[in-house]
Motif scaffolding. Sequence first.
Motif, PDB file in Angstrom:
ATOM      1  N   VAL A 138      90.928 135.466  23.479  1.00 15.62           N
ATOM      2  CA  VAL A 138      90.709 134.057  23.178  1.00 15.62           C
ATOM      3  C   VAL A 138      91.945 133.475  22.504  1.00 15.62           C
ATOM      4  CG1 VAL A 138      88.205 134.250  23.013  1.00 15.62           C
ATOM      5  CG2 VAL A 138      89.593 134.587  20.964  1.00 15.62           C
ATOM      6  N   ALA A 139      92.159 132.192  22.742  1.00 16.02           N
ATOM      7  CA  ALA A 139      93.279 131.479  22.132  1.00 16.02           C
ATOM      8  C   ALA A 139      92.798 130.118  21.670  1.00 16.02           C
ATOM      9  CB  ALA A 139      94.433 131.328  23.127  1.00 16.02           C
ATOM     10  N   GLY A 140      93.272 129.692  20.507  1.00 14.62           N
ATOM     11  CA  GLY A 140      92.861 128.404  19.983  1.00 14.62           C
ATOM     12  C   GLY A 140      93.994 127.716  19.268  1.00 14.62           C
ATOM     13  N   SER A 141      94.091 126.414  19.474  1.00 10.22           N
ATOM     14  CA  SER A 141      95.086 125.614  18.763  1.00 10.22           C
ATOM     15  C   SER A 141      94.379 124.726  17.751  1.00 10.22           C
ATOM     16  CB  SER A 141      95.880 124.742  19.749  1.00 10.22           C
ATOM     17  OG  SER A 141      95.009 123.929  20.526  1.00 10.22           O
ATOM     18  N   SER A 142      94.935 124.646  16.542  1.00 15.56           N
ATOM     19  CA  SER A 142      94.405 123.789  15.485  1.00 15.56           C
ATOM     20  C   SER A 142      92.903 124.059  15.278  1.00 15.56           C
ATOM     21  CB  SER A 142      94.676 122.324  15.844  1.00 15.56           C
ATOM     22  OG  SER A 142      94.491 121.495  14.733  1.00 15.56           O
ATOM     23  N   PHE A 143      92.031 123.085  15.523  1.00 19.37           N
ATOM     24  CA  PHE A 143      90.588 123.258  15.380  1.00 19.37           C
ATOM     25  C   PHE A 143      90.072 124.406  16.242  1.00 19.37           C
ATOM     26  CE2 PHE A 143      86.364 121.654  17.054  1.00 19.37           C
ATOM     27  CZ  PHE A 143      85.621 122.119  15.996  1.00 19.37           C
ATOM     28  N   GLY A 144      90.694 124.610  17.402  1.00 15.24           N
ATOM     29  CA  GLY A 144      90.296 125.707  18.274  1.00 15.24           C
ATOM     30  C   GLY A 144      90.487 127.066  17.638  1.00 15.24           C
ATOM     31  N   GLY A 145      91.445 127.178  16.710  1.00 11.45           N
ATOM     32  CA  GLY A 145      91.641 128.425  15.991  1.00 11.45           C
ATOM     33  C   GLY A 145      90.442 128.771  15.134  1.00 11.45           C
ATOM     34  N   LEU A 146      89.851 127.760  14.505  1.00 18.44           N
ATOM     35  CA  LEU A 146      88.644 127.976  13.711  1.00 18.44           C
ATOM     36  C   LEU A 146      87.507 128.478  14.595  1.00 18.44           C
ATOM     37  CD1 LEU A 146      87.239 125.840  10.857  1.00 18.44           C
ATOM     38  CD2 LEU A 146      85.764 126.339  12.794  1.00 18.44           C
ATOM     39  N   VAL A 147      87.366 127.891  15.787  1.00 16.11           N
ATOM     40  CA  VAL A 147      86.318 128.321  16.710  1.00 16.11           C
ATOM     41  C   VAL A 147      86.510 129.787  17.093  1.00 16.11           C
ATOM     42  CG1 VAL A 147      85.302 127.958  18.991  1.00 16.11           C
ATOM     43  CG2 VAL A 147      85.945 125.990  17.596  1.00 16.11           C
ATOM     44  N   CYS A 148      87.767 130.180  17.338  1.00 12.55           N
ATOM     45  CA  CYS A 148      88.055 131.573  17.700  1.00 12.55           C
ATOM     46  C   CYS A 148      87.637 132.533  16.594  1.00 12.55           C
ATOM     47  CB  CYS A 148      89.545 131.743  17.988  1.00 12.55           C
ATOM     48  SG  CYS A 148      90.116 130.986  19.527  1.00 12.55           S
ATOM     49  N   LEU A 149      87.926 132.202  15.348  1.00 15.25           N
ATOM     50  CA  LEU A 149      87.574 133.096  14.246  1.00 15.25           C
ATOM     51  C   LEU A 149      86.068 133.118  14.016  1.00 15.25           C
ATOM     52  CD1 LEU A 149      90.446 132.563  11.651  1.00 15.25           C
ATOM     53  CD2 LEU A 149      90.259 134.218  13.517  1.00 15.25           C
ATOM     54  N   LYS A 150      85.404 131.985  14.169  1.00 15.98           N
ATOM     55  CA  LYS A 150      83.944 131.958  14.068  1.00 15.98           C
ATOM     56  C   LYS A 150      83.324 132.846  15.139  1.00 15.98           C
ATOM     57  CE  LYS A 150      83.301 128.695  10.809  1.00 15.98           C
ATOM     58  NZ  LYS A 150      82.405 128.775   9.648  1.00 15.98           N
ATOM     59  N   LEU A 151      83.890 132.791  16.341  1.00 13.91           N
ATOM     60  CA  LEU A 151      83.421 133.641  17.434  1.00 13.91           C
ATOM     61  C   LEU A 151      83.581 135.111  17.087  1.00 13.91           C
ATOM     62  CD1 LEU A 151      82.682 134.327  20.413  1.00 13.91           C
ATOM     63  CD2 LEU A 151      85.099 133.918  20.971  1.00 13.91           C
ATOM     64  N   ALA A 152      84.745 135.475  16.538  1.00 15.16           N
ATOM     65  CA  ALA A 152      85.012 136.877  16.213  1.00 15.16           C
ATOM     66  C   ALA A 152      84.052 137.415  15.163  1.00 15.16           C
ATOM     67  CB  ALA A 152      86.458 137.027  15.733  1.00 15.16           C
ATOM     68  N   ILE A 153      83.586 136.540  14.264  1.00 20.17           N
ATOM     69  CA  ILE A 153      82.633 136.948  13.231  1.00 20.17           C
ATOM     70  C   ILE A 153      81.208 136.996  13.789  1.00 20.17           C
ATOM     71  CG2 ILE A 153      81.629 136.358  10.994  1.00 20.17           C
ATOM     72  CD1 ILE A 153      84.298 134.919  10.355  1.00 20.17           C
ATOM     73  N   ALA A 154      80.846 135.964  14.555  1.00 23.21           N
ATOM     74  CA  ALA A 154      79.480 135.849  15.060  1.00 23.21           C
ATOM     75  C   ALA A 154      79.180 136.866  16.158  1.00 23.21           C
ATOM     76  CB  ALA A 154      79.233 134.437  15.584  1.00 23.21           C
ATOM     77  N   ALA A 155      80.181 137.163  16.995  1.00 25.98           N
ATOM     78  CA  ALA A 155      79.965 138.051  18.140  1.00 25.98           C
ATOM     79  C   ALA A 155      81.175 138.969  18.315  1.00 25.98           C
ATOM     80  CB  ALA A 155      79.714 137.231  19.402  1.00 25.98           C
ATOM     81  N   PRO A 156      81.363 139.908  17.399  1.00 23.94           N
ATOM     82  CA  PRO A 156      82.550 140.775  17.464  1.00 23.94           C
ATOM     83  C   PRO A 156      82.645 141.579  18.756  1.00 23.94           C
ATOM     84  CG  PRO A 156      80.936 141.627  15.887  1.00 23.94           C
ATOM     85  CD  PRO A 156      80.494 140.251  16.261  1.00 23.94           C
ATOM     86  N   ASP A 157      81.523 141.776  19.423  1.00 25.34           N
ATOM     87  CA  ASP A 157      81.508 142.530  20.680  1.00 25.34           C
ATOM     88  C   ASP A 157      82.082 141.734  21.839  1.00 25.34           C
ATOM     89  OD1 ASP A 157      79.166 140.870  20.293  1.00 25.34           O
ATOM     90  OD2 ASP A 157      78.383 141.708  22.152  1.00 25.34           O
ATOM     91  N   LYS A 158      82.379 140.435  21.620  1.00 22.98           N
ATOM     92  CA  LYS A 158      82.888 139.589  22.699  1.00 22.98           C
ATOM     93  C   LYS A 158      84.405 139.435  22.681  1.00 22.98           C
ATOM     94  CE  LYS A 158      80.843 137.887  25.286  1.00 22.98           C
ATOM     95  NZ  LYS A 158      80.370 138.459  26.567  1.00 22.98           N
ATOM     96  N   VAL A 159      85.067 139.867  21.601  1.00 24.18           N
ATOM     97  CA  VAL A 159      86.471 139.496  21.405  1.00 24.18           C
ATOM     98  C   VAL A 159      87.387 140.716  21.394  1.00 24.18           C
ATOM     99  CG1 VAL A 159      88.114 138.286  19.922  1.00 24.18           C
ATOM    100  CG2 VAL A 159      85.737 137.493  20.060  1.00 24.18           C
ATOM    101  N   ASP A 160      88.448 140.636  22.168  1.00 22.76           N
ATOM    102  CA  ASP A 160      89.484 141.668  22.154  1.00 22.76           C
ATOM    103  C   ASP A 160      90.652 141.185  21.293  1.00 22.76           C
ATOM    104  OD1 ASP A 160      91.074 143.827  22.622  1.00 22.76           O
ATOM    105  OD2 ASP A 160      91.448 143.386  24.739  1.00 22.76           O
ATOM    106  N   GLN A 161      91.517 140.361  21.857  1.00 24.95           N
ATOM    107  CA  GLN A 161      92.667 139.820  21.125  1.00 24.95           C
ATOM    108  C   GLN A 161      92.452 138.337  20.841  1.00 24.95           C
ATOM    109  OE1 GLN A 161      95.595 141.849  20.547  1.00 24.95           O
ATOM    110  NE2 GLN A 161      94.385 143.547  21.356  1.00 24.95           N
TER     111      GLN A 161
END
Length: 302
Positions: A138-161
């Motif tokens: 996943v990649a996120g710019s500005s606000f999208g970066g927050l979404v990426c980190l929320k995703l990594a916390i909420a669903a760690p099984d979904k995220v690689d890099q």
Amino acid sequence: MQAHRFFMQTYSTCYFKDPVPDHQFIKQWVSKLEELNNRQYERNNVPNHLGNTVVWSLNSDRTTLPFLFIFPGFRTSSLFWDLDNGLQLIEDRYRIYLVETNGQPTLSDGNTPDIKTLDYGHWAAEVITHFTPDRVNVAGSSFGGLVCLKLAIAAPDKVDQIFLLNPGCFQAFSLSLKNLFYNLLPIVQPSVKNVKRFLDKAVFYPPAHYLPEERMQMIIDYEVFALTRHVDKAQKPYAMKKEELQRVEAAVHLIVGERDLLFPYLLTIKAAEQGLKNLKRVNVLPDTGHGIETLREALLKI
């Protein structure tokens, strides 16, 4: 594929003043970008707890390539990542999915969750699971970066890099007088002149970080449209606390612009180093402003 299960409440709903012609403007804008870039974006409609999310894709049929899901900045479209045809630099390496975040001035529905909860992460996982049950990049710019980190916390099984480009989640929005002036100017008086001034002074760093005239005009047109036709009731990004950041297990790659006026890069790096357990790399791009996702050199880092 197994669904991502959770309960979500809608915090606020953003909307267009006149949805039919306003949506038509966006469709025409996308068609113009396709013409400039000599490519077509496949449109996917993904039903989820926030309504419908539009996801543009490239290379969806190249099943041997890994996934890359992109989340955009506030008051932008994920297609801003391809304004200068920059995705052609990485399209041989990924199946690319450009997510239009709900609540932003895009073709996705306007419902938004409470930004302080993990609901943006649950929503992102639900959208990704529509396409694959596997881990993705996943990649996120500005606000999208927050979404990426929320995703990594909420669903760690979904995220690689995770690739974060000038993320808006490690520090509060800069309160420098210069930053406040150029950001508030087009909001108070949303004219072409003021939007261009905002872009020149706060988002880009000309001449080193800038786009060709016709592509700059695409941004100006979109921002004027968003400011005048979209009623924004969404919460703004915030600085995630160290305790929250430490819950991110995935590998994180940080790419920042030396001239980011909105979120000064040194403070971003410091907070990332203190909060993230798995920060793999930090790239600082000289003479680069906040709109780093439009810069081809930044996409090469991914």
